[in-house]
Design a protein around this motif. Structure first.
Motif, PDB file in Angstrom:
ATOM      1  N   THR A 192       0.666  -1.356  -0.030  1.00 42.74           N
ATOM      2  CA  THR A 192       0.029   0.054  -0.090  1.00 42.74           C
ATOM      3  C   THR A 192       0.821   1.216  -0.001  1.00 42.74           C
ATOM      4  O   THR A 192       0.638   2.068  -0.717  1.00 42.74           O
ATOM      5  CB  THR A 192      -0.899  -0.092   1.156  1.00 42.74           C
ATOM      6  OG1 THR A 192      -0.163  -0.235   2.563  1.00 42.74           O
ATOM      7  CG2 THR A 192      -2.001  -1.141   0.881  1.00 42.74           C
ATOM      8  N   ASN A 193       1.946   1.344   0.948  1.00 40.22           N
ATOM      9  CA  ASN A 193       2.549   2.764   0.839  1.00 40.22           C
ATOM     10  C   ASN A 193       1.689   3.767   0.982  1.00 40.22           C
ATOM     11  O   ASN A 193       2.066   4.816   0.227  1.00 40.22           O
ATOM     12  CB  ASN A 193       3.753   2.684  -0.162  1.00 40.22           C
ATOM     13  CG  ASN A 193       4.641   1.770   0.282  1.00 40.22           C
ATOM     14  OD1 ASN A 193       4.956   0.594  -0.841  1.00 40.22           O
ATOM     15  ND2 ASN A 193       5.365   1.527   1.207  1.00 40.22           N
ATOM     16  N   GLU A 194       0.823   3.929   1.819  1.00 37.13           N
ATOM     17  CA  GLU A 194      -0.468   4.913   1.547  1.00 37.13           C
ATOM     18  C   GLU A 194      -0.523   6.148   2.970  1.00 37.13           C
ATOM     19  O   GLU A 194      -0.772   5.439   4.193  1.00 37.13           O
ATOM     20  CB  GLU A 194      -1.724   4.395   1.282  1.00 37.13           C
ATOM     21  CG  GLU A 194      -2.833   5.311   1.086  1.00 37.13           C
ATOM     22  CD  GLU A 194      -2.571   6.060  -0.503  1.00 37.13           C
ATOM     23  OE1 GLU A 194      -2.589   7.118  -0.790  1.00 37.13           O
ATOM     24  OE2 GLU A 194      -2.384   5.121  -1.337  1.00 37.13           O
ATOM     25  N   LEU A 195      -0.235   7.203   2.533  1.00 35.34           N
ATOM     26  CA  LEU A 195      -0.175   8.205   3.642  1.00 35.34           C
ATOM     27  C   LEU A 195      -1.577   8.990   3.959  1.00 35.34           C
ATOM     28  O   LEU A 195      -1.773   9.369   4.999  1.00 35.34           O
ATOM     29  CB  LEU A 195       1.054   9.262   3.540  1.00 35.34           C
ATOM     30  CG  LEU A 195       2.427   8.435   3.790  1.00 35.34           C
ATOM     31  CD1 LEU A 195       3.358   9.390   3.224  1.00 35.34           C
ATOM     32  CD2 LEU A 195       2.734   8.058   5.142  1.00 35.34           C
ATOM     33  N   GLY A 196      -2.139   8.915   2.797  1.00 35.03           N
ATOM     34  CA  GLY A 196      -3.301   9.880   2.705  1.00 35.03           C
ATOM     35  C   GLY A 196      -4.734   9.543   3.179  1.00 35.03           C
ATOM     36  O   GLY A 196      -5.808   9.960   2.644  1.00 35.03           O
TER      37      GLY A 196
END
Length: 83
Positions: free
Chosen positions: A21-25
C-alpha cells in the motif's frame, strides 16, 4: 481492550509501511468495534489492498472501506501533450 486512538494509529502505520500500500493519505477512524477508512485513491486495486492491510492490522474490527476512487487528473477530457 486497546484504546481506539491506538488501534487507529496501528492501522495508519500499517497502511503507510506495508509494501502493498505505502499510503499516507487515508484517514482511519475507530468507533467501538468499527474501523472506517476514508480518502481517495486512483484505482480500485489500491482501495482493495488498503482494506486488506487494514483488516490484517485490526482483524477484530468490522471494516468499512469508504475510500473513493478518483480518475487520474489527466483523464478529465483533456489530453496531455509533451514536446
Amino acid at each position: 481492550m486497546e484504546a481506539p486512538q491506538y488501534v487507529a494509529a496501528r492501522v495508519q502505520q500499517a497502511l503507510a509501511e506495508d509494501g502493498r500500500t505505502n499510503e499516507l493519505g487515508i484517514r482511519v477512524d475507530v468507533r467501538g468495534d468499527q474501523l472506517f477508512l476514508r480518502g481517495q485513491v486512483s484505482e480500485a486495486g489500491q482501495r482493495d489492498r488498503l482494506g486488506l492491510v487494514a483488516h490484517e492490522a485490526a482483524p477484530e474490527l468490522h471494516l468499512h472501506n469508504e475510500i473513493t476512487i478518483v480518475g487520474d487528473v489527466f483523464d478529465q477530457g483533456e489530453d496531455e501533450h509533451l514536446d
